[in-house]
Write a protein that holds these residues in place. Structure first.
Motif, short mmCIF file in Angstrom:
data_model
loop_
_atom_site.label_atom_id
_atom_site.label_comp_id
_atom_site.label_asym_id
_atom_site.label_seq_id
_atom_site.Cartn_x
_atom_site.Cartn_y
_atom_site.Cartn_z
N GLY A 1 42.03 31.77 111.47
CA GLY A 1 42.74 33.17 111.48
C GLY A 1 42.73 33.80 110.30
O GLY A 1 43.60 34.59 110.09
N LEU A 2 42.30 33.31 109.21
CA LEU A 2 42.45 33.83 108.01
C LEU A 2 41.65 35.01 107.49
O LEU A 2 41.77 35.73 106.65
CB LEU A 2 42.28 32.80 106.87
CG LEU A 2 43.34 31.52 106.98
CD1 LEU A 2 43.20 30.52 106.09
CD2 LEU A 2 44.82 31.98 106.85
N ASN B 1 54.60 22.23 110.57
CA ASN B 1 55.81 23.03 110.35
C ASN B 1 55.60 24.36 110.43
O ASN B 1 54.69 24.76 109.52
CB ASN B 1 56.67 22.53 109.03
CG ASN B 1 57.78 21.53 109.52
OD1 ASN B 1 57.57 20.78 110.37
ND2 ASN B 1 58.51 21.14 108.37
N GLY B 2 56.06 25.06 111.19
CA GLY B 2 55.79 26.67 110.87
C GLY B 2 54.59 27.23 111.49
O GLY B 2 54.43 28.47 111.70
N LEU B 3 53.79 26.38 112.70
CA LEU B 3 52.81 26.87 113.27
C LEU B 3 53.22 27.04 114.64
O LEU B 3 53.89 26.24 115.13
CB LEU B 3 51.65 25.79 113.28
CG LEU B 3 51.06 25.44 111.76
CD1 LEU B 3 50.08 24.49 111.69
CD2 LEU B 3 50.73 26.73 110.89
N ASP B 4 52.41 27.88 115.26
CA ASP B 4 52.70 28.24 116.52
C ASP B 4 51.97 27.16 117.51
O ASP B 4 51.13 26.39 116.85
CB ASP B 4 52.29 29.79 117.00
CG ASP B 4 50.71 30.21 116.54
OD1 ASP B 4 49.88 29.09 116.64
OD2 ASP B 4 50.46 31.12 116.14
N VAL B 5 52.08 27.41 118.76
CA VAL B 5 51.40 26.21 119.57
C VAL B 5 49.94 26.28 119.45
O VAL B 5 49.20 25.28 119.66
CB VAL B 5 51.99 26.45 121.18
CG1 VAL B 5 51.25 25.49 121.99
CG2 VAL B 5 53.43 26.74 121.17
N ASP B 6 49.29 27.24 119.59
CA ASP B 6 47.82 27.47 119.42
C ASP B 6 47.19 26.48 118.14
O ASP B 6 46.55 25.82 117.98
CB ASP B 6 47.44 28.68 119.46
CG ASP B 6 47.35 29.48 121.04
OD1 ASP B 6 47.79 28.51 121.96
OD2 ASP B 6 47.16 30.46 120.96
N ALA B 7 48.08 27.21 116.98
CA ALA B 7 47.74 26.53 115.57
C ALA B 7 47.93 25.13 115.63
O ALA B 7 47.29 24.25 114.85
CB ALA B 7 48.51 27.34 114.53
N GLU C 1 54.75 20.95 101.41
CA GLU C 1 55.28 22.15 101.79
C GLU C 1 54.77 23.00 100.66
O GLU C 1 55.50 24.42 100.80
CB GLU C 1 56.95 21.98 101.87
CG GLU C 1 57.56 22.03 100.75
CD GLU C 1 57.69 20.60 100.00
OE1 GLU C 1 56.87 19.42 100.78
OE2 GLU C 1 57.98 20.21 98.96
N ARG C 2 54.34 22.71 99.49
CA ARG C 2 53.88 23.47 98.50
C ARG C 2 52.46 23.60 98.80
O ARG C 2 51.57 22.75 98.65
CB ARG C 2 54.15 22.90 97.02
CG ARG C 2 55.33 22.65 96.70
CD ARG C 2 55.60 21.64 95.63
NE ARG C 2 57.08 21.57 95.20
CZ ARG C 2 57.49 20.75 94.11
NH1 ARG C 2 56.43 19.98 93.41
NH2 ARG C 2 58.73 20.80 93.77
N THR D 1 55.35 31.96 106.77
CA THR D 1 55.13 30.40 106.44
C THR D 1 53.94 29.85 107.38
O THR D 1 53.32 29.20 106.68
CB THR D 1 56.53 29.75 107.20
OG1 THR D 1 57.83 30.65 106.80
CG2 THR D 1 56.78 28.51 106.70
N GLY D 2 53.78 30.39 108.56
CA GLY D 2 52.75 29.58 109.38
C GLY D 2 51.17 30.18 108.72
O GLY D 2 50.53 29.20 108.76
N GLN D 3 51.20 31.27 108.30
CA GLN D 3 49.99 31.72 107.84
C GLN D 3 49.79 31.03 106.26
O GLN D 3 48.51 30.54 106.14
CB GLN D 3 49.92 33.31 107.32
CG GLN D 3 49.88 34.18 108.64
CD GLN D 3 50.15 35.57 108.40
OE1 GLN D 3 50.90 35.93 107.68
NE2 GLN D 3 49.67 36.44 109.44
N LYS D 4 50.74 30.69 105.54
CA LYS D 4 50.76 30.16 104.24
C LYS D 4 50.18 28.57 104.61
O LYS D 4 49.27 27.99 104.01
CB LYS D 4 52.20 30.04 103.62
CG LYS D 4 52.22 31.19 102.75
CD LYS D 4 53.63 31.21 101.88
CE LYS D 4 53.75 32.46 101.32
NZ LYS D 4 55.36 32.51 101.47
#
Lengths: 219, 198
Positions: B111-112, B151-157, B78-79, B125-128
């Motif tokens: 997607g960055l 954690n924090g990622l959408d379905v595609d990710a 998580e870090r 959160t998901g982008q991090k």
């Protein structure tokens, strides 16, 4: 390995100069230092004799207090972000990481502080001899201040209210540097410079090990 | 990719007076992935940190704990390990100086690419999490420890992360994934840490 250490030093200096997330960087402690020199004559009156006698001590106290300001961003943000974990995974010893942080902290605040001490000495009406001794004393003493700052920041990283506690812990540890540094300003007190440098060297030698132990214990 | 394997034996974890688990043995060889499951509080993250060498392992009795990796180890937890105050591009560039650059196509897949100018603290959160994955890919370590990578990622990710893990193992790497979420990977071994709880 040494390439990685240089990369970390470069990054640490940049982050500390700019101030990272909380902003501020080097500028705020230096402005704080100068403003103490500005307000002091307002408080005690503009008597040149009095200012010349206590001005050097005021600069030393202001320098010590200014060194406390950046404590909470020395270690905690990087612990929180997991940077120390990632360096440990790459086999970079915590002792190196702390030694580099110490150097970066010194580079990011000591030269600016020594530069700011010149106008501060002018504002307090100090003569050339005392100003020169202040500059030499800061050169000898600021590495010690930087070392204490990093050591205490590593020890209090992750604690609730760690920043306030760090400030409280730093002051007694800096007392030897303050006593010898300010003592060197008296007539015939120049040997205080050597003792300031000695106190700095002890702290410089101790901090990488104490700070690294604190980082490991805090995981 | 370099050789990858893990041999860990007799791992236990004590937090204060309380034992979380003991007697954990894990052996992974090149190309294998392990899904670590357990209810909250059993010590998945602690086990991951013990395996990463960040926490010392304890032993209840018997032979001493022992962790032996073949090859470098990458950790994602998580870090995220990125400078909050810097733009993402600069934060990744720092790790590139230590580890080597992140491949452009990996950045694009995660997607960055459009986010490189954005300070890390403004990322969601998901982008991090995706940025941390890019850092992990750039590290090029043959062994991966992923603590709750979804954690924090959408379905595609999530599907993308599964692909990334699959490719990593197909290239001969090892991977341990601690996650509450189901993973659809072929030949995924599963270990329930609750069986070792005290």
């Amino acid at each position: 390995m040494s390439g990685a250490l240089w990369a970390i030093l470069r990054r640490d200096v940049l982050v500390l100069l700019r101030g990272g997330v909380s902003g501020g960087g080097t500028l705020l402690p230096i402005l704080f230092f100068l403003s103490v020199a500005v307000i002091f004559p307002f408080a005690v009156g503009p008597d040149p004799k009095l200012l010349a006698r206590v001005g050097g001590g005021v600069i030393w106290v202001a320098a010590l207090l200014a060194a406390i300001l950046p404590l909470d961003r020395l270690v905690e943000p990087d612990r929180e972000a997991g940077l120390f974990d990632q360096w440990a995974l790459r086999g970079i010893a915590e002792e190196w990481v702390i030694a580099i942080r110490m150097a970066a902290h010194w580079l990011s605040f000591a030269p600016a502080l020594m530069l700011a001490a010149l106008p501060a000495a002018g504002l307090l009406g100090l003569n050339g001899r005392v100003t020169g001794l202040i500059e030499l004393g800061l050169l000898a003493g600021t590495p010690g201040l930087a070392a204490v700052g990093v050591m205490v920041a590593a020890m209090t990283a992750g604690l609730k209210g760690g920043a306030a506690l760090a400030g409280l812990l730093v002051i007694p540890l800096c007392v030897p540097i303050l006593i010898f540094g300010a003592g060197a300003l008296a007539i015939g007190g120049e040997s205080g410079l050597a003792l300031t440098a000695a106190a700095s060297l002890v702290l410089l030698a101790l901090t990488p090990f104490a700070g690294a132990a604190a980082l490991r214990a805090g995981r | 990719m370099q050789a990858a394997s893990l041999l860990a034996r007799h791992l236990g974890c004590r937090r204060g007076d309380r034992w979380l688990f003991h007697g954990v043995d894990i052996a992974l060889s090149s190309g294998e992935a392990l899904h670590l499951v357990a209810p909250n509080g059993v010590g998945k993250s602690s086990l991951m940190r013990i395996l990463a060498g960040l926490l010392p392992a304890s032993t209840l009795d018997g032979p001493p704990a022992h962790v032996e990796w073949n090859g470098a180890v990458g950790l994602l937890d998580e870090r995220h390990g990125l400078d909050m105050g810097q733009p993402l591009g600069e934060a990744l560039a720092f790790w590139a100086r230590l580890d080597g650059p992140v491949p452009q196509d990996a950045l694009a897949a995660l997607g960055l690419t459009p986010l490189l100018d954005v300070p890390v603290r403004y990322l969601s959160t998901g982008q991090k999490k995706r940025a941390a994955l890019a850092r992990l890919i750039g590290q090029n370590a043959p062994n991966w420890l992923l603590d709750e990578p979804l954690n924090g990622l959408d379905v595609d990710a999530c599907a993308l992360v599964e692909d990334i893990i699959y490719e990593h193992c197909a290239a001969g790497g090892t991977c341990i994934i601690a996650s509450h979420q189901p993973l659809s990977l072929p030949d995924l071994r599963r270990m329930d840490l609750a069986e070792y709880a005290l």
